[in-house]
Design a protein around this motif. Structure first.
Motif, PDB file in Angstrom:
ATOM      1  N   ALA A  25       0.732  -0.823  -0.226  1.00  0.00           N
ATOM      2  CA  ALA A  25       0.042  -0.055  -0.020  1.00  0.00           C
ATOM      3  C   ALA A  25       0.579   1.518   0.351  1.00  0.00           C
ATOM      4  N   PHE A  26       1.773   1.929   1.174  1.00  0.00           N
ATOM      5  CA  PHE A  26       2.504   2.775   1.008  1.00  0.00           C
ATOM      6  C   PHE A  26       3.677   2.727  -0.438  1.00  0.00           C
ATOM      7  N   ASP A  27       3.869   1.545  -1.048  1.00  0.00           N
ATOM      8  CA  ASP A  27       4.910   1.570  -2.362  1.00  0.00           C
ATOM      9  C   ASP A  27       3.939   1.838  -3.189  1.00  0.00           C
ATOM     10  N   VAL A  28       2.624   1.701  -3.483  1.00  0.00           N
ATOM     11  CA  VAL A  28       1.711   1.849  -4.651  1.00  0.00           C
ATOM     12  C   VAL A  28       1.398   3.538  -4.515  1.00  0.00           C
ATOM     13  N   ALA A  29       1.059   3.969  -3.458  1.00  0.00           N
ATOM     14  CA  ALA A  29       1.335   5.721  -2.884  1.00  0.00           C
ATOM     15  C   ALA A  29       2.035   6.048  -2.692  1.00  0.00           C
ATOM     16  N   ARG A  30       3.148   5.690  -2.900  1.00  0.00           N
ATOM     17  CA  ARG A  30       4.285   6.489  -3.814  1.00  0.00           C
ATOM     18  C   ARG A  30       4.180   6.441  -4.579  1.00  0.00           C
ATOM     19  N   ARG A  84       1.400   7.665  -6.323  1.00  0.00           N
ATOM     20  CA  ARG A  84       0.207   8.358  -6.173  1.00  0.00           C
ATOM     21  C   ARG A  84      -0.189   9.613  -5.498  1.00  0.00           C
ATOM     22  N   ASN A  85      -0.881   9.658  -4.761  1.00  0.00           N
ATOM     23  CA  ASN A  85      -1.118  11.352  -3.813  1.00  0.00           C
ATOM     24  C   ASN A  85      -0.820  10.976  -2.634  1.00  0.00           C
ATOM     25  N   LYS A  86       0.241   9.734  -2.668  1.00  0.00           N
ATOM     26  CA  LYS A  86       0.966   9.691  -1.137  1.00  0.00           C
ATOM     27  C   LYS A  86      -0.252   9.339  -0.093  1.00  0.00           C
ATOM     28  N   ARG A  87      -1.178   9.421   0.012  1.00  0.00           N
ATOM     29  CA  ARG A  87      -2.003   9.002   1.455  1.00  0.00           C
ATOM     30  C   ARG A  87      -2.901   7.723   1.059  1.00  0.00           C
ATOM     31  N   VAL A  88      -3.265   7.064   2.619  1.00  0.00           N
ATOM     32  CA  VAL A  88      -2.931   5.809   2.911  1.00  0.00           C
ATOM     33  C   VAL A  88      -3.945   6.002   4.072  1.00  0.00           C
ATOM     34  N   VAL A  89      -5.317   4.925   3.797  1.00  0.00           N
ATOM     35  CA  VAL A  89      -5.938   4.857   4.738  1.00  0.00           C
ATOM     36  C   VAL A  89      -6.153   3.322   5.267  1.00  0.00           C
ATOM     37  N   LYS A 128     -13.888  11.169  -2.319  1.00  0.00           N
ATOM     38  CA  LYS A 128     -12.662  12.445  -3.005  1.00  0.00           C
ATOM     39  C   LYS A 128     -11.501  11.784  -2.211  1.00  0.00           C
ATOM     40  N   GLN A 129     -11.679  12.074  -0.805  1.00  0.00           N
ATOM     41  CA  GLN A 129     -10.618  11.884  -0.072  1.00  0.00           C
ATOM     42  C   GLN A 129     -10.065  10.803   0.421  1.00  0.00           C
ATOM     43  N   PHE A 130     -10.386   9.793  -0.653  1.00  0.00           N
ATOM     44  CA  PHE A 130      -9.466   8.929  -0.318  1.00  0.00           C
ATOM     45  C   PHE A 130      -8.026   8.474  -1.455  1.00  0.00           C
ATOM     46  N   ASP A 131      -7.285   7.787  -1.377  1.00  0.00           N
ATOM     47  CA  ASP A 131      -6.215   7.414  -1.866  1.00  0.00           C
ATOM     48  C   ASP A 131      -6.098   6.001  -2.590  1.00  0.00           C
ATOM     49  N   VAL A 132      -5.329   5.486  -1.764  1.00  0.00           N
ATOM     50  CA  VAL A 132      -5.072   4.644  -0.759  1.00  0.00           C
ATOM     51  C   VAL A 132      -5.639   3.874   0.272  1.00  0.00           C
ATOM     52  N   ILE A 133      -6.668   2.619  -0.316  1.00  0.00           N
ATOM     53  CA  ILE A 133      -7.172   2.008   0.923  1.00  0.00           C
ATOM     54  C   ILE A 133      -6.379   0.775   1.491  1.00  0.00           C
ATOM     55  N   VAL A 134      -6.598   0.629   2.675  1.00  0.00           N
ATOM     56  CA  VAL A 134      -5.242  -0.567   2.855  1.00  0.00           C
ATOM     57  C   VAL A 134      -6.129  -1.553   4.030  1.00  0.00           C
ATOM     58  N   THR A 135      -6.648  -2.998   3.588  1.00  0.00           N
ATOM     59  CA  THR A 135      -7.164  -3.748   4.625  1.00  0.00           C
ATOM     60  C   THR A 135      -7.292  -4.916   4.377  1.00  0.00           C
ATOM     61  N   THR A 136      -8.535  -5.683   4.796  1.00  0.00           N
ATOM     62  CA  THR A 136      -7.816  -6.906   5.641  1.00  0.00           C
ATOM     63  C   THR A 136      -9.259  -7.677   3.830  1.00  0.00           C
ATOM     64  N   ASN A 137      -8.915  -8.885   4.023  1.00  0.00           N
ATOM     65  CA  ASN A 137      -9.976  -9.197   2.777  1.00  0.00           C
ATOM     66  C   ASN A 137     -11.116  -9.326   2.892  1.00  0.00           C
TER      67      ASN A 137
END
Ligand code: IPM
Ligand code: MG
Length: 360
Positions: free
Chosen positions: A178-183, A185-190, A237-246
């Motif tokens: 998630a952090f690598d792809v956010a880099r 993009r817009n560098k924000r992870v929820v 639009k507040q979201f860029d990358v969301i990382v979560t469980t299965n």
């Protein structure tokens, strides 16, 4: 010598074969344009494989997938197989492929094409230019946790149970994705969890924060899943990358997809192992199968993701995205995204239109 790639084609059930057929047209066209060689190995999966060989994921299908450079899957499942034992259901093939290929990270972009902004059920200003990426953990959590099953208590009543479990390592590696792809993009992870109730997601929250300390250019926020479900429709639009469980990722990615107007538009990539797998987010849609109504764009866009993530050719992904965008700009629509004054085309015509844009 031309670059050569082997792709395993797993059409599956329902509209799967129809959409894969259009993706193959695109692949054959790319073969000419890019002067590459593509070896396409088609094998049965899901209900189709169950009918032919008695198992949704036959050994040969798994072998062909494992030895390919990438896998392209249509869809699996249908009412015909809803009554058979869990272990033989078409859906098991998908879970088997994910775990055997070690595809622990599922990337599900929800991106709004300008021409389709009115197809969303949300107001235009909430979704125009929306671009979210859901990073779903794919080989752990409650989908795979043991013990699982249904047993009978001493009083004769039945009890069903599944186990939600994550190791620190499983959380670390998905957080890094998630952090690598956010880099890029817009560098924000929820990071989404239920840390107020479930211990395992309390650990999730802690470990994601620990990994975050290696990424000081990325902004991390934690959110409870119920709040996230609400925020997605309140202010997406507040979201860029969301990382979560299965399981949370399963649910939230369906929700995110609908923000874009049609689930028929969204591709996905499952990565982490040697061979990655690409598939449309939509299911087998048995109600419209065989009628030429299916939207092949999600599968065609999945081919784009394949070139980006498996073959390191991001420019090909852009090329495919632009071709799809031009077709949409011309008002060409399959039934699922049809609106007033637009031109309705069949699954096959949609594939042909994309190919002719690519070849322009
Ligand atoms: C998905 C699907 C699958 C899942 C099913 C078909 C097993 O809903 O890919 O999101 O739950 O993972
Ligand atoms: Mg799902």
């Amino acid at each position: 010598m031309n670059q050569k790639y082997t792709i395993a084609l797993l059409p599956g059930d329902g509209i799967g074969p129809e959409v894969i057929k259009e993706a193959v047209k695109v692949l054959r066209s790319l073969e000419k344009i890019l002067k590459i060689e593509l070896i396409l190995n088609e094998v049965p999966v899901g209900g189709a494989a169950y009918e032919a060989e008695g198992h949704p994921l036959p050994a040969n299908t798994l072998n062909v997938a494992q030895s390919a450079d990438a896998v392209l899957l249509g869809a699996v499942g249908g009412p015909k197989w809803e009554k058979i034992d869990f272990s033989l259901r078409p859906e098991r093939a998908l879970l088997g492929l994910r775990s055997h290929l070690k595809l622990y990270a599922n990337l599900r972009p929800a991106k709004v094409f300008p021409a389709l902004v009115d197809a969303s059920s949300l107001k235009k200003d909430l979704v125009d230019n929306l671009d979210i990426l859901v990073v779903r953990e794919l080989t752990g959590g409650i989908y795979f946790g043991e013990p699982r099953g249904v047993d009978t208590l001493v009083d004769g009543s039945r009890r069903g149970f599944n186990t939600l479990v994550y190791t620190e390592e499983e959380i670390k590696r998905i957080a890094r994705v998630a952090f690598d792809v956010a880099r890029k993009r817009n560098k924000r992870v929820v990071s989404v969890d239920k840390a107020n109730v479930l211990e395992v997601t309390g650990l999730w929250r802690e470990v994601v924060s620990e990994v975050h300390s290696e990424y000081d250019d990325i902004i991390l926020e934690h959110m409870y899943v119920d709040n996230c479900a609400m925020q997605l429709v309140r202010l997406p639009k507040q979201f860029d990358v969301i990382v979560t469980t299965n399981m949370f990722g399963d649910i939230l990615s369906d929700e995110a997809s609908m923000l874009t107007g049609s689930i028929g538009m969204l591709p996905s990539a499952s990565v982490g192992g040697k061979t990655a797998m690409y598939e449309p987010i939509h299911g087998s849609a048995p109600d419209i199968a065989g009628k030429g109504l299916a939207n092949p764009l999600a599968t065609i866009l999945s081919v784009g993701m394949m070139f980006k993530y498996s073959f390191g050719r991001e420019e090909v992904n852009h090329k495919i995205e632009s071709a799809v965008e031009s077709v949409l700009d011309q008002g060409i629509r399959t039934r699922d995204i049809l609106s007033h004054k637009m031109i309705e085309v069949s699954t096959e015509e949609m594939g042909d239109r994309v190919v002719s844009e690519l070849e322009k």
